[in-house]
Design a protein around this motif. Structure first.
Motif, PDB file in Angstrom:
ATOM      1  N   GLU A   1      15.473  22.423  55.720  1.00 19.77           N
ATOM      2  CA  GLU A   1      14.294  22.626  56.167  1.00 19.77           C
ATOM      3  C   GLU A   1      13.679  23.788  55.951  1.00 19.77           C
ATOM      4  O   GLU A   1      12.482  24.044  55.828  1.00 19.77           O
ATOM      5  N   ALA A   2      14.573  25.176  56.019  1.00 23.03           N
ATOM      6  CA  ALA A   2      14.128  26.257  55.550  1.00 23.03           C
ATOM      7  C   ALA A   2      13.586  26.467  54.108  1.00 23.03           C
ATOM      8  O   ALA A   2      12.559  26.984  54.020  1.00 23.03           O
ATOM      9  N   ASN A   3      14.284  25.760  53.316  1.00 24.91           N
ATOM     10  CA  ASN A   3      13.726  25.525  51.979  1.00 24.91           C
ATOM     11  C   ASN A   3      12.476  24.787  52.033  1.00 24.91           C
ATOM     12  O   ASN A   3      11.401  25.199  51.187  1.00 24.91           O
ATOM     13  N   TYR A   4      12.228  23.868  52.608  1.00 24.88           N
ATOM     14  CA  TYR A   4      10.919  22.805  52.644  1.00 24.88           C
ATOM     15  C   TYR A   4       9.988  23.734  53.270  1.00 24.88           C
ATOM     16  O   TYR A   4       8.799  23.690  52.713  1.00 24.88           O
ATOM     17  N   PHE A   5      10.170  24.452  54.471  1.00 31.16           N
ATOM     18  CA  PHE A   5       9.114  25.501  54.835  1.00 31.16           C
ATOM     19  C   PHE A   5       8.404  26.353  53.987  1.00 31.16           C
ATOM     20  O   PHE A   5       7.418  26.884  54.053  1.00 31.16           O
ATOM     21  N   HIS A   6       9.452  27.144  53.269  1.00 34.40           N
ATOM     22  CA  HIS A   6       9.484  28.058  52.352  1.00 34.40           C
ATOM     23  C   HIS A   6       8.572  27.475  51.177  1.00 34.40           C
ATOM     24  O   HIS A   6       7.242  28.150  50.867  1.00 34.40           O
ATOM     25  N   ASN A   7       8.636  26.547  50.577  1.00 37.75           N
ATOM     26  CA  ASN A   7       7.945  26.158  49.524  1.00 37.75           C
ATOM     27  C   ASN A   7       6.589  25.557  49.669  1.00 37.75           C
ATOM     28  O   ASN A   7       5.347  25.271  49.230  1.00 37.75           O
ATOM     29  N   GLN A   8       6.736  24.772  50.949  1.00 44.49           N
ATOM     30  CA  GLN A   8       5.390  24.051  51.186  1.00 44.49           C
ATOM     31  C   GLN A   8       4.390  24.870  51.864  1.00 44.49           C
ATOM     32  O   GLN A   8       3.110  24.540  51.662  1.00 44.49           O
ATOM     33  N   THR A   9       4.792  25.988  52.476  1.00 42.80           N
ATOM     34  CA  THR A   9       3.783  26.965  52.806  1.00 42.80           C
ATOM     35  C   THR A   9       3.304  27.798  51.909  1.00 42.80           C
ATOM     36  O   THR A   9       1.976  28.029  51.670  1.00 42.80           O
ATOM     37  N   LYS A  10       4.178  28.017  50.599  1.00 42.05           N
ATOM     38  CA  LYS A  10       3.394  28.436  49.441  1.00 42.05           C
ATOM     39  C   LYS A  10       2.727  27.758  48.600  1.00 42.05           C
ATOM     40  O   LYS A  10       1.441  28.267  48.217  1.00 42.05           O
ATOM     41  N   LEU A  11       2.734  26.534  48.994  1.00 41.37           N
ATOM     42  CA  LEU A  11       1.811  25.453  48.157  1.00 41.37           C
ATOM     43  C   LEU A  11       0.468  25.570  48.949  1.00 41.37           C
ATOM     44  O   LEU A  11      -0.549  25.630  48.254  1.00 41.37           O
ATOM     45  N   ASP A  12       0.664  25.640  50.336  1.00 37.73           N
ATOM     46  CA  ASP A  12      -0.757  25.709  50.863  1.00 37.73           C
ATOM     47  C   ASP A  12      -1.472  27.128  50.434  1.00 37.73           C
ATOM     48  O   ASP A  12      -2.594  27.182  50.413  1.00 37.73           O
ATOM     49  N   GLY A  13      -0.533  28.275  50.355  1.00 39.94           N
ATOM     50  CA  GLY A  13      -1.149  29.427  50.086  1.00 39.94           C
ATOM     51  C   GLY A  13      -1.908  29.422  48.735  1.00 39.94           C
ATOM     52  O   GLY A  13      -2.829  29.993  48.336  1.00 39.94           O
ATOM     53  N   TRP A  14      -1.277  28.758  47.684  1.00 35.59           N
ATOM     54  CA  TRP A  14      -1.805  28.658  46.499  1.00 35.59           C
ATOM     55  C   TRP A  14      -3.126  27.945  46.423  1.00 35.59           C
ATOM     56  O   TRP A  14      -4.007  28.428  45.591  1.00 35.59           O
ATOM     57  N   LYS A  15      -3.145  26.729  47.236  1.00 34.19           N
ATOM     58  CA  LYS A  15      -4.375  26.107  47.346  1.00 34.19           C
ATOM     59  C   LYS A  15      -5.372  26.736  47.840  1.00 34.19           C
ATOM     60  O   LYS A  15      -6.700  26.784  47.382  1.00 34.19           O
ATOM     61  N   ALA A  16      -5.290  27.839  48.819  1.00 30.99           N
ATOM     62  CA  ALA A  16      -6.183  28.697  49.135  1.00 30.99           C
ATOM     63  C   ALA A  16      -6.749  29.618  48.214  1.00 30.99           C
ATOM     64  O   ALA A  16      -7.787  30.182  48.208  1.00 30.99           O
ATOM     65  N   HIS A  17      -5.977  30.123  47.185  1.00 30.26           N
ATOM     66  CA  HIS A  17      -6.239  30.989  46.122  1.00 30.26           C
ATOM     67  C   HIS A  17      -6.526  30.192  44.841  1.00 30.26           C
ATOM     68  O   HIS A  17      -6.761  30.975  43.929  1.00 30.26           O
ATOM     69  N   ASN A  18      -6.613  29.136  44.848  1.00 25.82           N
ATOM     70  CA  ASN A  18      -7.184  28.154  43.618  1.00 25.82           C
ATOM     71  C   ASN A  18      -6.147  28.392  42.485  1.00 25.82           C
ATOM     72  O   ASN A  18      -6.565  28.166  41.398  1.00 25.82           O
TER      73      ASN A  18
ATOM     74  N   HIS B   1      17.766  31.826  52.588  1.00 30.27           N
ATOM     75  CA  HIS B   1      18.899  31.326  52.908  1.00 30.27           C
ATOM     76  C   HIS B   1      19.944  32.131  53.854  1.00 30.27           C
ATOM     77  O   HIS B   1      20.583  31.608  54.660  1.00 30.27           O
ATOM     78  N   ASP B   2      19.935  33.503  53.403  1.00 30.04           N
ATOM     79  CA  ASP B   2      20.705  34.471  54.427  1.00 30.04           C
ATOM     80  C   ASP B   2      20.349  34.299  55.863  1.00 30.04           C
ATOM     81  O   ASP B   2      21.194  34.432  56.629  1.00 30.04           O
ATOM     82  N   GLN B   3      19.081  34.200  56.299  1.00 26.86           N
ATOM     83  CA  GLN B   3      18.544  34.223  57.715  1.00 26.86           C
ATOM     84  C   GLN B   3      19.149  32.776  58.124  1.00 26.86           C
ATOM     85  O   GLN B   3      19.518  32.849  59.259  1.00 26.86           O
ATOM     86  N   ALA B   4      18.985  31.685  57.077  1.00 24.34           N
ATOM     87  CA  ALA B   4      19.276  30.452  57.742  1.00 24.34           C
ATOM     88  C   ALA B   4      20.894  30.585  58.169  1.00 24.34           C
ATOM     89  O   ALA B   4      21.281  30.075  59.036  1.00 24.34           O
ATOM     90  N   ASN B   5      21.763  31.364  57.100  1.00 23.49           N
ATOM     91  CA  ASN B   5      23.116  31.498  57.442  1.00 23.49           C
ATOM     92  C   ASN B   5      23.421  32.224  58.768  1.00 23.49           C
ATOM     93  O   ASN B   5      24.316  31.672  59.488  1.00 23.49           O
ATOM     94  N   ARG B   6      22.735  33.139  59.093  1.00 22.53           N
ATOM     95  CA  ARG B   6      22.613  33.762  60.378  1.00 22.53           C
ATOM     96  C   ARG B   6      22.685  33.051  61.473  1.00 22.53           C
ATOM     97  O   ARG B   6      23.129  33.035  62.700  1.00 22.53           O
ATOM     98  N   LYS B   7      21.728  32.200  61.403  1.00 24.85           N
ATOM     99  CA  LYS B   7      21.364  31.372  62.533  1.00 24.85           C
ATOM    100  C   LYS B   7      22.240  30.192  62.497  1.00 24.85           C
ATOM    101  O   LYS B   7      22.588  29.410  63.745  1.00 24.85           O
ATOM    102  N   VAL B   8      23.085  29.625  61.426  1.00 29.59           N
ATOM    103  CA  VAL B   8      24.169  28.712  61.405  1.00 29.59           C
ATOM    104  C   VAL B   8      25.148  29.192  62.363  1.00 29.59           C
ATOM    105  O   VAL B   8      25.959  28.399  63.108  1.00 29.59           O
ATOM    106  N   ASP B   9      25.483  30.557  62.197  1.00 33.96           N
ATOM    107  CA  ASP B   9      26.714  31.179  62.984  1.00 33.96           C
ATOM    108  C   ASP B   9      26.314  30.959  64.426  1.00 33.96           C
ATOM    109  O   ASP B   9      27.408  30.688  65.196  1.00 33.96           O
ATOM    110  N   THR B  10      25.122  31.360  64.735  1.00 33.99           N
ATOM    111  CA  THR B  10      24.652  31.122  66.372  1.00 33.99           C
ATOM    112  C   THR B  10      24.909  29.780  66.600  1.00 33.99           C
ATOM    113  O   THR B  10      25.306  29.486  67.601  1.00 33.99           O
TER     114      THR B  10
END
Length: 389
Positions: A281-298, A22-31
């Protein structure tokens, strides 16, 4: 659910990682905001130039303004307009402008009004180019960080029968070289124990993650569009609204100051949409990627963790702490983002985990922080702060 059923360390880590995102997104928001303001200032200057050159302080009828705006400009002006695309880094945004100007050139006769609308379109697409570049950079980092976190959660789940981690105690360190996890006491720096970690069978290298996986992830459609398409859509709408400002009828009822305020209002809407988009979208990518990672680890289950403050939505307040099956995860239903600007995150969940401890919470009434037992949810936090004003 008892305290021992909570993943204290990883729950706290998940919230911190989401806050980092979220903080990274805020820095990008400034730019991105600065890019929109630059585009706004450029367009305002161009419009003010027309007012000062043709309208002055006089009052003109719609017909008189139409006559002025219908005057022909030199074809050489197209060269100047094309030069504005020079610094655009997004290929698609640049192509859209090139196509726009090519259609203008094909007409042969170009009016003052058409040139003004072209400048509005180009200024918006300049902002879009910056937004896409900044967004792509952010989402790539978010995806990589989330994948590493999901891997760590999955590995920890494999060794929970051997190792107990505590909030105020030991810190796990993953050694990728020999595929082991070392449990270290943060106060003494001494190794408590070392356990073997299961290898990652789905995606075996960071190189593959940062290439094929990230590209595929960035191309995913969330609610019908990927993030680039949303940016193009939002900026197209902004260009359309600006286009509607530049009519003889509208301009006949506006002073130079009125027009400047109208342009500012439209760009502020564009900035608002950009902020909402990049955070969601940052929240979406964060959680969606974790979901894929969990599936890889069952990993079988995950838990949703809401941020404990007054900005948290009713939806996320009610879903905080709930556990769902990885196989049944669905964005907007039981996986964040639950709504625009969502800050809720997900963690791997293991029933009967030995992890124990507390969850750091804020009291907005006093400004103090306190420890909330892991078995407590958003509703429990709300009740506590209401009783300690």
């Amino acid at each position: 659910m008892s305290d021992k059923d909570k993943l204290t360390y990883w729950q706290l880590r998940a919230v911190r990682n989401e806050q980092k995102s979220h903080d990274q997104a805020n820095r990008k928001v400034d730019t991105i905001t600065r890019a929109y303001v630059r585009s706004q200032n450029y367009l305002t200057d161009q419009v003010n130039g027309i007012y000062q050159r043709y309208f002055g302080n006089g009052q003109y009828t719609a017909d008189q303004i139409a006559d002025i705006l219908n005057t022909t400009i030199s074809p050489s002006e197209l060269v100047t307009l094309n030069a504005l695309t020079k610094n655009m880094t997004d290929a698609q945004s640049k192509k859209q402008v090139k196509d726009y100007l090519s259609a203008m050139a094909a007409k042969g006769r170009i009016t003052q009004l058409e040139e003004l609308k072209a400048k509005a379109y180009i200024s918006v697409k300049q902002a879009a180019s910056v937004e896409i570049g900044q967004s792509t950079d952010l989402y790539t980092k978010v995806i990589q960080d989330a994948w590493n976190q999901a891997n760590a959660e999955g590995i920890i789940g494999d060794v929970t029968q051997d190792v107990h981690l505590y909030e105020k105690g030991y810190v796990p360190e993953l050694n990728k070289a020999d595929k082991t996890i070392k449990i270290v006491n943060p106060e003494t720096g001494k190794t408590i124990t070392t356990v073997k970690a299961l290898p990652d069978k789905a995606i075996t290298s960071f190189k593959q993650l940062s290439g094929d996986y990230v590209k595929q992830a960035l191309d995913q459609h969330y609610l019908g569009k990927n993030y680039s398409q949303r940016i193009w859509h939002n900026t197209d709408q902004l260009a359309t609204r600006l286009d509607e400002l530049f009519t003889a009828q509208a301009m006949s009822g506006m002073t130079e100051h009125d027009m400047s305020l109208a342009i500012e209002k439209e760009f502020n809407t564009g900035i608002f949409n950009a902020k909402r988009l990049i955070r969601t979208e940052a929240n979406y990518f964060h959680n969606q990627t974790k979901l894929d990672g969990w599936k890889a680890h069952n990993v079988k289950e995950y838990q949703l963790v809401a941020v404990l403050d007054n900005r948290t939505s009713t939806i996320c307040r009610n879903i905080d702490g709930r556990v769902f099956k990885v196989s049944e995860a669905k964005v907007g239903v039981n996986l964040a983002p639950m709504h625009p600007n969502c800050r809720t995150t997900a963690i791997a969940y293991y029933a009967g985990s030995p992890y124990t401890g507390t969850r750091t919470a804020n009291n907005p009434n006093t400004g103090e922080t306190f420890q909330l037992q892991q078995g407590k949810t958003y509703q429990d936090w709300e009740e506590i702060i209401n009783n300690h004003k």
